[in-house]
Design a protein around this motif. Structure first.
Motif, PDB file in Angstrom:
ATOM      1  N   GLU A   1      -6.791   4.362 -23.583  1.00  0.00           N
ATOM      2  CA  GLU A   1      -7.583   4.408 -22.362  1.00  0.00           C
ATOM      3  C   GLU A   1      -8.253   3.065 -22.152  1.00  0.00           C
ATOM      4  O   GLU A   1      -8.515   2.322 -23.100  1.00  0.00           O
ATOM      5  N   TRP A   2      -8.522   2.775 -20.892  1.00  0.00           N
ATOM      6  CA  TRP A   2      -9.329   1.617 -20.544  1.00  0.00           C
ATOM      7  C   TRP A   2     -10.293   2.021 -19.432  1.00  0.00           C
ATOM      8  O   TRP A   2      -9.875   2.482 -18.388  1.00  0.00           O
ATOM      9  N   ASN A   3     -11.574   1.851 -19.718  1.00  0.00           N
ATOM     10  CA  ASN A   3     -12.607   2.132 -18.715  1.00  0.00           C
ATOM     11  C   ASN A   3     -12.480   3.555 -18.160  1.00  0.00           C
ATOM     12  O   ASN A   3     -12.649   3.802 -16.963  1.00  0.00           O
ATOM     13  N   GLY A   4     -12.134   4.492 -19.039  1.00  0.00           N
ATOM     14  CA  GLY A   4     -11.998   5.879 -18.639  1.00  0.00           C
ATOM     15  C   GLY A   4     -10.685   6.226 -17.980  1.00  0.00           C
ATOM     16  O   GLY A   4     -10.504   7.354 -17.500  1.00  0.00           O
ATOM     17  N   CYS A   5      -9.726   5.293 -17.938  1.00  0.00           N
ATOM     18  CA  CYS A   5      -8.436   5.506 -17.265  1.00  0.00           C
ATOM     19  C   CYS A   5      -7.307   5.465 -18.293  1.00  0.00           C
ATOM     20  O   CYS A   5      -7.370   4.703 -19.254  1.00  0.00           O
TER      21      CYS A   5
ATOM     22  N   PRO B   1       0.828  -1.211   0.000  1.00  0.00           N
ATOM     23  CA  PRO B   1       0.000   0.000   0.000  1.00  0.00           C
ATOM     24  C   PRO B   1       0.860   1.257   0.000  1.00  0.00           C
ATOM     25  O   PRO B   1       1.812   1.382   0.758  1.00  0.00           O
ATOM     26  N   ARG B   2       0.530   2.188  -0.860  1.00  0.00           N
ATOM     27  CA  ARG B   2       1.155   3.518  -0.910  1.00  0.00           C
ATOM     28  C   ARG B   2       0.316   4.373  -1.839  1.00  0.00           C
ATOM     29  O   ARG B   2      -0.522   3.870  -2.606  1.00  0.00           O
ATOM     30  N   ALA B   3       0.538   5.674  -1.772  1.00  0.00           N
ATOM     31  CA  ALA B   3      -0.310   6.592  -2.533  1.00  0.00           C
ATOM     32  C   ALA B   3      -0.192   6.355  -4.040  1.00  0.00           C
ATOM     33  O   ALA B   3      -1.176   6.480  -4.769  1.00  0.00           O
ATOM     34  N   SER B   4       1.009   6.023  -4.519  1.00  0.00           N
ATOM     35  CA  SER B   4       1.222   5.851  -5.957  1.00  0.00           C
ATOM     36  C   SER B   4       0.999   4.413  -6.416  1.00  0.00           C
ATOM     37  O   SER B   4       1.360   4.060  -7.539  1.00  0.00           O
ATOM     38  N   ARG B   5       0.384   3.599  -5.595  1.00  0.00           N
ATOM     39  CA  ARG B   5       0.139   2.199  -5.948  1.00  0.00           C
ATOM     40  C   ARG B   5      -0.828   2.099  -7.128  1.00  0.00           C
ATOM     41  O   ARG B   5      -1.898   2.684  -7.132  1.00  0.00           O
ATOM     42  N   LYS B   6      -0.423   1.344  -8.114  1.00  0.00           N
ATOM     43  CA  LYS B   6      -1.265   1.133  -9.285  1.00  0.00           C
ATOM     44  C   LYS B   6      -0.982  -0.261  -9.843  1.00  0.00           C
ATOM     45  O   LYS B   6       0.090  -0.829  -9.590  1.00  0.00           O
ATOM     46  N   PRO B   7      -1.901  -0.831 -10.590  1.00  0.00           N
ATOM     47  CA  PRO B   7      -1.645  -2.163 -11.140  1.00  0.00           C
ATOM     48  C   PRO B   7      -0.637  -2.109 -12.285  1.00  0.00           C
ATOM     49  O   PRO B   7      -0.709  -1.245 -13.161  1.00  0.00           O
ATOM     50  N   VAL B   8       0.328  -3.018 -12.246  1.00  0.00           N
ATOM     51  CA  VAL B   8       1.258  -3.218 -13.345  1.00  0.00           C
ATOM     52  C   VAL B   8       0.979  -4.601 -13.909  1.00  0.00           C
ATOM     53  O   VAL B   8       1.096  -5.604 -13.199  1.00  0.00           O
TER      54      VAL B   8
ATOM     55  N   ASP C   1      -6.430   9.984  -9.417  1.00  0.00           N
ATOM     56  CA  ASP C   1      -5.821  11.186  -9.979  1.00  0.00           C
ATOM     57  C   ASP C   1      -4.292  11.088 -10.005  1.00  0.00           C
ATOM     58  O   ASP C   1      -3.654  11.415 -11.012  1.00  0.00           O
ATOM     59  N   LEU C   2      -3.693  10.661  -8.885  1.00  0.00           N
ATOM     60  CA  LEU C   2      -2.237  10.593  -8.820  1.00  0.00           C
ATOM     61  C   LEU C   2      -1.677   9.580  -9.804  1.00  0.00           C
ATOM     62  O   LEU C   2      -0.769   9.889 -10.587  1.00  0.00           O
TER      63      LEU C   2
ATOM     64  N   ARG D   1      -1.928  10.649 -13.378  1.00  0.00           N
ATOM     65  CA  ARG D   1      -0.889  11.616 -13.748  1.00  0.00           C
ATOM     66  C   ARG D   1       0.438  10.916 -14.003  1.00  0.00           C
ATOM     67  O   ARG D   1       1.184  11.277 -14.916  1.00  0.00           O
ATOM     68  N   LEU D   2       0.746   9.910 -13.175  1.00  0.00           N
ATOM     69  CA  LEU D   2       2.017   9.203 -13.338  1.00  0.00           C
ATOM     70  C   LEU D   2       2.053   8.400 -14.634  1.00  0.00           C
ATOM     71  O   LEU D   2       3.082   8.363 -15.326  1.00  0.00           O
ATOM     72  N   VAL D   3       0.954   7.744 -14.983  1.00  0.00           N
ATOM     73  CA  VAL D   3       0.906   6.993 -16.236  1.00  0.00           C
ATOM     74  C   VAL D   3       1.058   7.941 -17.423  1.00  0.00           C
ATOM     75  O   VAL D   3       1.797   7.667 -18.383  1.00  0.00           O
ATOM     76  N   THR D   4       0.383   9.082 -17.363  1.00  0.00           N
ATOM     77  CA  THR D   4       0.503  10.072 -18.432  1.00  0.00           C
ATOM     78  C   THR D   4       1.920  10.621 -18.513  1.00  0.00           C
ATOM     79  O   THR D   4       2.475  10.810 -19.608  1.00  0.00           O
ATOM     80  N   ALA D   5       2.537  10.864 -17.348  1.00  0.00           N
ATOM     81  CA  ALA D   5       3.908  11.376 -17.332  1.00  0.00           C
ATOM     82  C   ALA D   5       4.882  10.348 -17.901  1.00  0.00           C
ATOM     83  O   ALA D   5       5.825  10.707 -18.623  1.00  0.00           O
TER      84      ALA D   5
END
Length: 427
Positions: free
Chosen positions: A211-215, A150-157, A177-178, A181-185
């Motif tokens: 995009e997938w499902n609006g993400c 767990p962390r704020a920047s946690r996302k599925p890879v 949101d965070l 932004r990181l995926v876009t960056a």
């Protein structure tokens, strides 16, 4: 349901908008109603289900080690994909993690894992992330998913694999949101790197952006990381740090007249509601006005994001790539993450000594870091890192490191005093 099972069901709502349930044996752990975003259980209207969608169906997944502590999500139906997923996501981890990987790999290889790991994520029928990725890459792919702690920047890879278990690439999906932004960056960074000359360093190629499902979604190639690669030694580390620093022309300025100082000050000012902001502002104001070389930094240069051979480094996770920062930040970041593996507070004290030796290495000195600026650069790194953590709300997100006022600010105080003592010795 605990926070982790809630995270898992929320994530399932993004990746598999057709719906899903968490289960254990014959009973449910909790219902993740899992509607698609906006209440629509389908993809946007411009997408259609492929005629051969049935052959992509992988409808049962194993959260490993459990639904209450998910770190990896693996398909039950394909042991090749599951085994490859376990080994791929354990690369360069701790000895304890590697031992756990060995046990899990044996369990999946033998076919015993589905009997030993009871938790399941059951996904309903419909158009899923696997279908979209298979369509984008024009080949059938299955996924093994890394979640991490767990962390704020946690996302599925998502590791994309053929049914035979061969790696095709990695996909990242922004889920808030965070992370969006990181995926876009990272997408921007990889596009820039595709046209940059990084001698001796290989970054992943972009394979798909969409995009997938609006993400936001990006897919990048899988780098050849494995038994033939290892962590860089100190000489390699500093060499790669400097090559990344020169992604853009390196310039030298007095700190007071650098664009970096203005940017960092603005970022701290944006934290005005945070109680830590005055301490960061004060620490920055007290640093001596020494000359510092400024270049690029990867932004998350750690053992988990680099693998090296004798002549080449493979570097990934470029989502924090930034330009115009003090040269040496990447070396300090790598060393800090190494030092805190055995404990944050003793690790930080160790880093205060080891960081000096890194920046005083002849390679770094030849890059323009004078001895009179070493402690200033280390202090700037900690201020920058604290500002990032506070903007990302890492403490609230359950990050491994404690709050910045518990470990980072005390270290910063000592560095500020040391920087003031060094500065008069500038020629």
């Amino acid at each position: 349901m605990n926070s982790e099972t809630t995270y898992l069901t929320d994530l399932a709502a993004v990746l598999w908008p057709c719906g899903g349930l968490l289960g254990r044996g014959g009973g449910l752990l909790g219902r993740g109603g899992l509607p698609a975003r906006g209440g629509d259980p389908t993809l946007p209207r411009d997408r259609t289900v492929p005629r051969d969608a049935r052959r992509y169906r992988v409808r049962e997944y194993l959260p490993v080690p459990s639904a209450h502590n998910p770190r990896v999500i693996l398909p039950v139906a394909n042991r090749y994909v599951a085994t490859r997923g376990i080994t791929a996501f354990s690369h360069r981890h701790t000895l304890r993690d590697r031992l756990r990987t060995t046990v899990l790999t044996a369990a999946f290889t033998s076919g015993l894992a589905p009997f030993l790991l009871r938790d399941r994520l059951h996904v309903g029928s419909g158009f899923t992330i696997e279908h979209a990725l298979s369509s984008a890459l024009d080949r059938e792919v299955l996924v093994a998913i890394h979640l991490g702690p767990p962390r704020a920047s946690r996302k599925p890879v998502l590791l994309l694999l053929t049914p035979a278990g061969r790696a095709v690439g990695y996909a990242k999906v922004g889920i808030n949101d965070l992370t969006s932004r990181l995926v876009t960056a990272e997408t921007r960074a990889l596009r820039r790197l595709a046209h940059s000359r990084l001698q001796g360093i290989t970054a992943p190629r972009l394979l798909h952006v969409g995009e997938w499902n609006g993400c936001p979604l990006l897919v990048q190639e899988a780098l050849p990381v494995g038994h033939n690669t290892d962590r860089p030694n100190r000489r390699q580390l500093l060499r790669y740090v400097l090559r990344i620093a020169h992604l853009a022309p390196v310039s030298e300025h007095p700190l007071s007249r650098s664009p970096y100082l203005e940017t960092l000050t603005s970022r701290i000012d944006a934290l005005s509601a945070r109680p830590e902001a005055p301490a960061l502002r004060s620490a920055l104001a007290q640093l001596p006005d020494v000359r510092v070389p400024f270049g690029a930094w990867h932004g998350d240069f750690t053992r988990w994001n680099i693998a090296a051979t004798a002549r080449r480094a493979f570097v990934w996770d470029w989502e924090r790539l930034t330009f115009g920062v003090p040269v040496g930040f990447d070396a300090l970041h790598y060393e800090l993450n190494e030092c805190v593996q055995a404990g944050v507070r003793p690790g930080v004290q160790q880093w205060l000594d080891r960081g000096i030796r890194l920046l005083r290495d002849p390679l770094m000195a030849n890059a323009g870091i004078p001895n009179s600026a070493v402690s200033t650069v280390m202090a700037l790194y900690l201020i920058d890192l604290a500002t990032r953590y506070l903007h990302d709300r890492q403490a609230e997100g359950g990050g491994r490191l404690p709050a910045v006022d518990d470990w980072l600010l005390p270290a910063l105080n000592g560095l500020g005093e040391r920087a003031a003592r060094e500065a008069p010795r500038a020629g």
